[in-house]
Design a protein around this motif. Structure first.
Motif, PDB file in Angstrom:
ATOM      1  N   ALA A  10      55.895  49.400  34.900  1.00  0.00           N
ATOM      2  CA  ALA A  10      55.449  48.023  34.665  1.00  0.00           C
ATOM      3  C   ALA A  10      54.446  47.576  35.721  1.00  0.00           C
ATOM      4  O   ALA A  10      53.409  46.981  35.388  1.00  0.00           O
ATOM      5  N   PHE A  11      54.739  47.854  36.987  1.00  0.00           N
ATOM      6  CA  PHE A  11      53.811  47.457  38.042  1.00  0.00           C
ATOM      7  C   PHE A  11      52.512  48.258  37.968  1.00  0.00           C
ATOM      8  O   PHE A  11      51.441  47.740  38.269  1.00  0.00           O
ATOM      9  N   SER A  12      52.603  49.517  37.563  1.00  0.00           N
ATOM     10  CA  SER A  12      51.390  50.337  37.465  1.00  0.00           C
ATOM     11  C   SER A  12      50.507  49.888  36.309  1.00  0.00           C
ATOM     12  O   SER A  12      49.285  50.027  36.369  1.00  0.00           O
ATOM     13  N   LEU A  13      51.105  49.357  35.260  1.00  0.00           N
ATOM     14  CA  LEU A  13      50.325  48.905  34.112  1.00  0.00           C
ATOM     15  C   LEU A  13      49.776  47.489  34.284  1.00  0.00           C
ATOM     16  O   LEU A  13      48.838  47.114  33.586  1.00  0.00           O
ATOM     17  N   THR A  14      50.348  46.710  35.195  1.00  0.00           N
ATOM     18  CA  THR A  14      49.900  45.333  35.351  1.00  0.00           C
ATOM     19  C   THR A  14      49.146  45.117  36.664  1.00  0.00           C
ATOM     20  O   THR A  14      47.971  44.771  36.653  1.00  0.00           O
ATOM     21  N   LEU A  15      49.815  45.285  37.775  1.00  0.00           N
ATOM     22  CA  LEU A  15      49.210  44.942  39.062  1.00  0.00           C
ATOM     23  C   LEU A  15      48.124  45.915  39.502  1.00  0.00           C
ATOM     24  O   LEU A  15      47.144  45.499  40.124  1.00  0.00           O
ATOM     25  N   PRO A  17      45.761  47.785  37.746  1.00  0.00           N
ATOM     26  CA  PRO A  17      44.416  47.536  37.211  1.00  0.00           C
ATOM     27  C   PRO A  17      43.831  46.195  37.654  1.00  0.00           C
ATOM     28  O   PRO A  17      42.640  46.092  37.951  1.00  0.00           O
ATOM     29  N   ILE A  18      44.686  45.172  37.733  1.00  0.00           N
ATOM     30  CA  ILE A  18      44.206  43.859  38.162  1.00  0.00           C
ATOM     31  C   ILE A  18      43.718  43.925  39.601  1.00  0.00           C
ATOM     32  O   ILE A  18      42.650  43.416  39.938  1.00  0.00           O
ATOM     33  N   THR A  21      40.432  45.953  39.890  1.00  0.00           N
ATOM     34  CA  THR A  21      39.301  45.211  39.342  1.00  0.00           C
ATOM     35  C   THR A  21      38.861  44.110  40.295  1.00  0.00           C
ATOM     36  O   THR A  21      37.668  43.922  40.542  1.00  0.00           O
ATOM     37  N   TYR A  49      51.363  45.507  45.139  1.00  0.00           N
ATOM     38  CA  TYR A  49      51.656  46.617  44.226  1.00  0.00           C
ATOM     39  C   TYR A  49      52.220  47.823  44.980  1.00  0.00           C
ATOM     40  O   TYR A  49      53.073  48.542  44.460  1.00  0.00           O
TER      41      TYR A  49
END
Length: 99
Positions: A10-15, A17-18, A21, A49
């Motif tokens: 979950a953290f790898s998919l949300t925090l 990339p954000i 970027t 993260y």
């Protein structure tokens, strides 16, 4: 152990990339005014993260309890550093007159 996999994913998919970027300086124009030092915000998100892999990976690989505890403590220090970085950036922005 399943919760550590879920949390890491979950953290790898949300925090992640954000944070990447924002650290690169890319953010939508409508958010640029609210996130004034964009790169600093990105690095702060990446620091928060970093808690997930530093805490989960040693436990998932079966590392010794001492190593897991040491890396969890390091993760806490990194998270506090990220929060301080964000707070100081917000304070500096507020002193310069930006919202």
């Amino acid at each position: 152990m399943i919760w550590q996999w879920i949390g890491l994913a979950a953290f790898s998919l949300t925090l992640l990339p954000i944070g990447l970027t924002m650290a690169a300086g890319r953010v939508p124009a409508r958010l640029r005014a609210r996130l004034a030092p964009v790169r600093v915000h990105g690095w702060a998100v990446l620091a928060v993260y970093a808690v997930a892999p530093l805490n989960a990976i040693p436990r998932l690989t079966g590392a010794s309890p001492e190593l897991s505890l040491a890396l969890t403590a390091a993760a806490g220090i990194v998270a506090v550093a990220g929060c301080l970085m964000l707070g100081l950036a917000r304070l500096a922005t507020a002193e310069n007159g930006a919202p």
